[in-house]
Design a protein around this motif. Structure first.
Motif, PDB file in Angstrom:
ATOM      1  N   ALA A 240      42.355  45.775  40.454  1.00  0.00           N
ATOM      2  CA  ALA A 240      43.515  45.466  41.025  1.00  0.00           C
ATOM      3  C   ALA A 240      43.395  44.536  42.293  1.00  0.00           C
ATOM      4  O   ALA A 240      44.076  43.434  42.548  1.00  0.00           O
ATOM      5  N   SER A 241      42.133  44.591  42.962  1.00  0.00           N
ATOM      6  CA  SER A 241      41.863  43.700  43.766  1.00  0.00           C
ATOM      7  C   SER A 241      41.471  42.357  43.536  1.00  0.00           C
ATOM      8  O   SER A 241      41.650  41.265  44.094  1.00  0.00           O
TER       9      SER A 241
ATOM     10  N   ILE B 175      43.037  41.012  40.726  1.00  0.00           N
ATOM     11  CA  ILE B 175      44.424  40.373  40.463  1.00  0.00           C
ATOM     12  C   ILE B 175      45.075  39.929  41.788  1.00  0.00           C
ATOM     13  O   ILE B 175      45.512  38.925  41.696  1.00  0.00           O
ATOM     14  N   LEU B 176      45.106  40.946  42.480  1.00  0.00           N
ATOM     15  CA  LEU B 176      45.859  40.384  44.028  1.00  0.00           C
ATOM     16  C   LEU B 176      45.065  39.280  44.607  1.00  0.00           C
ATOM     17  O   LEU B 176      45.761  38.381  45.315  1.00  0.00           O
ATOM     18  N   SER B 177      43.742  39.269  44.449  1.00  0.00           N
ATOM     19  CA  SER B 177      43.092  38.094  45.045  1.00  0.00           C
ATOM     20  C   SER B 177      43.371  36.865  44.297  1.00  0.00           C
ATOM     21  O   SER B 177      43.691  35.734  44.967  1.00  0.00           O
ATOM     22  N   ALA B 178      43.368  36.925  43.276  1.00  0.00           N
ATOM     23  CA  ALA B 178      43.771  35.527  42.416  1.00  0.00           C
ATOM     24  C   ALA B 178      45.209  35.188  42.672  1.00  0.00           C
ATOM     25  O   ALA B 178      45.705  33.996  42.857  1.00  0.00           O
ATOM     26  N   THR B 179      46.223  36.366  42.712  1.00  0.00           N
ATOM     27  CA  THR B 179      47.463  35.785  42.980  1.00  0.00           C
ATOM     28  C   THR B 179      47.804  35.279  44.420  1.00  0.00           C
ATOM     29  O   THR B 179      48.273  34.472  44.425  1.00  0.00           O
ATOM     30  N   ASN B 180      47.066  36.126  45.510  1.00  0.00           N
ATOM     31  CA  ASN B 180      47.196  35.305  46.693  1.00  0.00           C
ATOM     32  C   ASN B 180      46.759  33.943  46.574  1.00  0.00           C
ATOM     33  O   ASN B 180      47.161  33.034  47.353  1.00  0.00           O
TER      34      ASN B 180
ATOM     35  N   LEU C  23      40.339  39.611  49.705  1.00  0.00           N
ATOM     36  CA  LEU C  23      40.731  40.603  48.821  1.00  0.00           C
ATOM     37  C   LEU C  23      39.705  40.556  47.683  1.00  0.00           C
ATOM     38  O   LEU C  23      39.354  41.556  47.086  1.00  0.00           O
ATOM     39  N   GLY C  24      39.358  39.421  47.164  1.00  0.00           N
ATOM     40  CA  GLY C  24      38.156  39.384  46.171  1.00  0.00           C
ATOM     41  C   GLY C  24      36.839  39.974  46.585  1.00  0.00           C
ATOM     42  O   GLY C  24      36.203  40.240  45.661  1.00  0.00           O
ATOM     43  N   HIS C  25      36.563  40.040  47.770  1.00  0.00           N
ATOM     44  CA  HIS C  25      35.361  40.731  48.204  1.00  0.00           C
ATOM     45  C   HIS C  25      35.236  42.049  47.982  1.00  0.00           C
ATOM     46  O   HIS C  25      34.281  42.865  48.216  1.00  0.00           O
TER      47      HIS C  25
END
Length: 74
Positions: A16-17, A19-24, A46-48
């Protein structure tokens, strides 16, 4: 009904992190100035989290196989 294992929850949080990282990060690619930089930085931050969640998931999985609690340090 069976309860979800802690390791599975941590693995899901890792994905999930990502996906959220890529989205943001991709949302930050717009041309509206300051918000662009903030979204890109949020995405990188978030990617970290993903490697941490995956490592904790592996630790939890190993402890579950041994029949130990995640908080059992003996």
């Amino acid at each position: 009904m069976t309860a979800m294992k802690t390791s599975n929850v941590l693995y899901i949080l890792g994905y999930a992190s990502i996906i959220l990282s890529a989205t943001n990060f991709l949302r930050g690619k717009t041309k509206d100035g300051q918000e662009q930089d903030i979204k890109e930085r949020d995405g990188l931050f978030l990617g970290h989290w993903a490697p941490t969640f995956f490592i904790l998931g592996k630790v939890a999985e190993d402890r579950e196989k041994d029949g130990r609690s995640l908080l059992d340090f003996s």
